[in-house]
Design a protein around this motif. Structure first.
Motif, PDB file in Angstrom:
ATOM      1  N   PHE A  34       6.774 -10.843  -8.445  1.00 29.82           N
ATOM      2  CA  PHE A  34       7.016  -9.468  -8.041  1.00 29.82           C
ATOM      3  C   PHE A  34       8.258  -8.861  -8.693  1.00 29.82           C
ATOM      4  O   PHE A  34       8.360  -7.643  -8.826  1.00 29.82           O
ATOM      5  CB  PHE A  34       7.188  -9.378  -6.514  1.00 29.82           C
ATOM      6  N   ILE A  35       9.236  -9.701  -9.042  1.00 26.29           N
ATOM      7  CA  ILE A  35      10.557  -9.188  -9.408  1.00 26.29           C
ATOM      8  C   ILE A  35      10.526  -8.394 -10.710  1.00 26.29           C
ATOM      9  O   ILE A  35      10.981  -7.241 -10.756  1.00 26.29           O
ATOM     10  CB  ILE A  35      11.569 -10.347  -9.482  1.00 26.29           C
ATOM     11  N   THR A  36       9.993  -8.965 -11.779  1.00 30.28           N
ATOM     12  CA  THR A  36       9.940  -8.248 -13.054  1.00 30.28           C
ATOM     13  C   THR A  36       9.067  -6.998 -12.966  1.00 30.28           C
ATOM     14  O   THR A  36       9.469  -5.925 -13.443  1.00 30.28           O
ATOM     15  CB  THR A  36       9.423  -9.181 -14.172  1.00 30.28           C
ATOM     16  N   PRO A  37       7.870  -7.046 -12.346  1.00 30.93           N
ATOM     17  CA  PRO A  37       7.080  -5.818 -12.193  1.00 30.93           C
ATOM     18  C   PRO A  37       7.783  -4.735 -11.381  1.00 30.93           C
ATOM     19  O   PRO A  37       7.615  -3.542 -11.656  1.00 30.93           O
ATOM     20  CB  PRO A  37       5.815  -6.307 -11.482  1.00 30.93           C
ATOM     21  N   LEU A  38       8.560  -5.127 -10.361  1.00 34.30           N
ATOM     22  CA  LEU A  38       9.306  -4.135  -9.586  1.00 34.30           C
ATOM     23  C   LEU A  38      10.311  -3.400 -10.473  1.00 34.30           C
ATOM     24  O   LEU A  38      10.428  -2.164 -10.422  1.00 34.30           O
ATOM     25  CB  LEU A  38      10.041  -4.812  -8.426  1.00 34.30           C
ATOM     26  N   SER A 151       0.488 -21.487  -4.005  1.00 34.03           N
ATOM     27  CA  SER A 151       1.051 -20.645  -5.071  1.00 34.03           C
ATOM     28  C   SER A 151       0.272 -20.783  -6.373  1.00 34.03           C
ATOM     29  O   SER A 151       0.318 -19.892  -7.230  1.00 34.03           O
ATOM     30  CB  SER A 151       2.514 -20.997  -5.313  1.00 34.03           C
ATOM     31  N   ALA A 152      -0.477 -21.900  -6.526  1.00 28.79           N
ATOM     32  CA  ALA A 152      -1.243 -22.114  -7.753  1.00 28.79           C
ATOM     33  C   ALA A 152      -2.307 -21.039  -7.943  1.00 28.79           C
ATOM     34  O   ALA A 152      -2.655 -20.702  -9.076  1.00 28.79           O
ATOM     35  CB  ALA A 152      -1.891 -23.501  -7.736  1.00 28.79           C
ATOM     36  N   PHE A 153      -2.833 -20.502  -6.805  1.00 27.81           N
ATOM     37  CA  PHE A 153      -3.802 -19.412  -6.956  1.00 27.81           C
ATOM     38  C   PHE A 153      -3.233 -18.063  -6.495  1.00 27.81           C
ATOM     39  O   PHE A 153      -3.687 -17.006  -6.950  1.00 27.81           O
ATOM     40  CB  PHE A 153      -5.100 -19.714  -6.196  1.00 27.81           C
ATOM     41  N   LEU A 154      -2.224 -18.084  -5.614  1.00 32.17           N
ATOM     42  CA  LEU A 154      -1.648 -16.821  -5.159  1.00 32.17           C
ATOM     43  C   LEU A 154      -0.872 -16.119  -6.271  1.00 32.17           C
ATOM     44  O   LEU A 154      -0.928 -14.889  -6.390  1.00 32.17           O
ATOM     45  CB  LEU A 154      -0.730 -17.062  -3.953  1.00 32.17           C
ATOM     46  N   LEU A 157      -3.285 -14.524  -8.678  1.00 30.96           N
ATOM     47  CA  LEU A 157      -3.988 -13.464  -7.954  1.00 30.96           C
ATOM     48  C   LEU A 157      -3.109 -12.217  -7.838  1.00 30.96           C
ATOM     49  O   LEU A 157      -3.562 -11.099  -8.108  1.00 30.96           O
ATOM     50  CB  LEU A 157      -4.394 -13.958  -6.568  1.00 30.96           C
ATOM     51  N   CYS A 158      -1.837 -12.429  -7.443  1.00 28.65           N
ATOM     52  CA  CYS A 158      -0.909 -11.305  -7.325  1.00 28.65           C
ATOM     53  C   CYS A 158      -0.662 -10.645  -8.681  1.00 28.65           C
ATOM     54  O   CYS A 158      -0.604  -9.418  -8.792  1.00 28.65           O
ATOM     55  CB  CYS A 158       0.414 -11.777  -6.723  1.00 28.65           C
ATOM     56  N   ALA A 159      -0.519 -11.479  -9.712  1.00 31.24           N
ATOM     57  CA  ALA A 159      -0.312 -10.941 -11.055  1.00 31.24           C
ATOM     58  C   ALA A 159      -1.519 -10.125 -11.505  1.00 31.24           C
ATOM     59  O   ALA A 159      -1.387  -9.070 -12.143  1.00 31.24           O
ATOM     60  CB  ALA A 159      -0.036 -12.074 -12.042  1.00 31.24           C
ATOM     61  N   LYS A 168       3.309  -2.051  -6.206  1.00 25.96           N
ATOM     62  CA  LYS A 168       3.350  -1.548  -4.833  1.00 25.96           C
ATOM     63  C   LYS A 168       2.050  -1.880  -4.103  1.00 25.96           C
ATOM     64  O   LYS A 168       2.072  -2.309  -2.946  1.00 25.96           O
ATOM     65  CB  LYS A 168       3.585  -0.038  -4.829  1.00 25.96           C
ATOM     66  N   VAL A 169       0.932  -1.692  -4.769  1.00 29.19           N
ATOM     67  CA  VAL A 169      -0.366  -2.021  -4.172  1.00 29.19           C
ATOM     68  C   VAL A 169      -0.431  -3.514  -3.852  1.00 29.19           C
ATOM     69  O   VAL A 169      -0.919  -3.920  -2.794  1.00 29.19           O
ATOM     70  CB  VAL A 169      -1.513  -1.614  -5.120  1.00 29.19           C
ATOM     71  N   THR A 170       0.079  -4.333  -4.779  1.00 21.61           N
ATOM     72  CA  THR A 170       0.057  -5.777  -4.569  1.00 21.61           C
ATOM     73  C   THR A 170       0.879  -6.174  -3.347  1.00 21.61           C
ATOM     74  O   THR A 170       0.430  -6.964  -2.505  1.00 21.61           O
ATOM     75  CB  THR A 170       0.602  -6.505  -5.809  1.00 21.61           C
TER      76      THR A 170
END
Length: 415
Positions: A34-38, A151-154, A157-159, A168-170
């Motif tokens: 999340f950090i870099t996309p934010l 976390s291996a799939f989360l 998935l989030c990315a 924001k949607v994520t």
């Protein structure tokens, strides 16, 4: 004093609900996505929010401490519900931080997510363990494998959601889903009664019985014992290789001229080792005892350190990452067993939270020492030598934990 399975209570159902909650809580291991996309979405300087992840790691042990205390006072259901609401709210409100206030992320991301996740993690794990005094290693191993492996799939998935829409949607989607799922599962979770004995349990030939059949010791007494301080030392010193590498997996490989694709593979290899170690070695504690398993964890970390210090090939470093995942990851299945074995199940979550304060301190010290030594020398040598010493000190602390004599509940009741 021993209590058989309560009418209508299905401990396997509680285990399944707990595992689902811990899968959702495992997103904390993927929050770096999340950090870099934010920063990119809002046009912020990445350095302005670079520390929100490590700051979250500081609040997480405090949340675990609080989760253990609330479990003792309120029981499993309220703890899971509280943790889910705080954790989910942190994800949702992170998406709503005003563009001119990146500093608010230290509250929404670092504080709320860290605290809420810690409450959820510790409360759920020790609630589940309370129903499995006969298979505490297996129960802990399952909890840790589902939590660490999610976390291996989360993460991808989030990315993927972020790539298709925006961060924001994520964040809002993850927050809402995690909160709803954890609340639904939490409504079916409750703590085991004092002195709980699983139906059909047959005592071992040693005659020692279950940990649930002995009095539990509160933190007010536990902190005065040698057992507590040795566990705190083990939890503080043992994770040294992980604390050096957790933010440098890809960077370490690319610095050695290895293709970024292999660096990404290295993170996946680490996660595989983490899940395999947590589940396999967690179960093994029921068969050979936590000290022998802790020794296996140490040996795996030593192999990891040797490969990192001397290896330059892709294969050698991938072996190191697998050994680190299996060795460090498995300790997360060992520590709850140590706590419950030494102090009993009732206050174990609270005691575990206090022992995590040693780990919390090292999350701030070791990465800083590592960064300073790399900047000064241009190599990881000093950091890895430090890790060899500290990890060995940690395992010596674990080996030195003596058995704590606790009175049987029957004897206490008769007085």
């Amino acid at each position: 004093m021993s209590t058989k399975d309560l009418q209508g209570t299905n401990r396997s159902g509680i285990l399944i609900r707990g595992l689902i909650v811990l899968v959702c809580a495992g997103i904390i291991n993927a929050t770096s996505v999340f950090i870099t996309p934010l920063a990119a979405y809002y046009g912020w300087d990445p350095s302005a929010i670079a520390n929100i992840g490590t700051t979250m790691l500081t609040f997480w042990p405090i949340g675990s401490l609080l989760g253990g205390k609330l479990l003792q006072k309120l029981g499993g259901k309220p703890v899971v519900l509280i943790g889910a609401i705080v954790f989910g709210t942190g994800l949702i409100t992170t998406a709503m931080v005003p563009i001119g206030s990146p500093g608010m992320l230290y509250f929404t991301f670092s504080f709320l997510i860290g605290m809420g996740n810690g409450i959820t993690y510790c409360g759920t794990m020790y609630c589940v363990m309370g129903w499995f005094p006969d298979k505490k290693g297996l129960a802990t191993g399952l909890c840790m494998a589902f939590n660490g492996g999610s976390s291996a799939f989360l993460a991808p998935l989030c990315a993927g959601i972020t790539a298709m829409s925006n961060v924001k949607v994520t964040l809002i989607s993850c927050g809402v889903v995690a909160m709803v799922v954890c609340i639904i599962c939490g409504l079916g979770i409750k703590s085991a009664p004092v002195g709980y004995v699983p139906e059909g349990y047959v005592p071992s030939s040693s005659g020692e019985g279950l940990v649930s059949q002995y009095e539990s010791i509160p933190i007010s007494k536990a902190w005065k014992t040698k057992q507590f301080w040795l566990q705190l030392g083990a939890m503080a010193f043992f994770p040294s290789f992980y604390l050096i590498m957790f933010s440098r997996f890809s960077m370490f490989m690319t610095d050695k001229g290895i293709d970024l694709a292999y660096a990404t593979l290295g993170v996946s290899i680490y996660n595989i080792g983490n899940v395999v170690g947590r589940l396999g070695l967690g179960k093994l504690t029921d068969n050979i005892g936590y000290k022998k398993v802790y020794g296996v964890c140490w040996a795996l970390c030593m192999v990891c350190g040797a490969c990192l210090l001397t290896g330059n090939s892709t294969a050698t470093i991938l072996v190191a990452y697998f050994c680190l995942g299996a060795g460090f990851g498995s300790t997360n299945s060992v520590y709850p067993v140590i706590t419950t074995t030494s102090f009993g199940p009732i206050y174990a979550g609270n005691i575990y939270g206090f022992a995590l304060l040693g780990y919390m301190a090292m999350t701030q010290i070791i990465p800083r020492v590592t960064a300073a030594s790399i900047e000064a020398t241009g190599t990881y040598t000093i950091a890895f030598v430090m890790a060899f010493i500290l990890c060995t000190l940690g395992v010596l602390c674990g080996f030195s934990i003596p058995k704590l004599t606790r009175k049987r509940l029957d004897d206490t009741a008769n007085k």
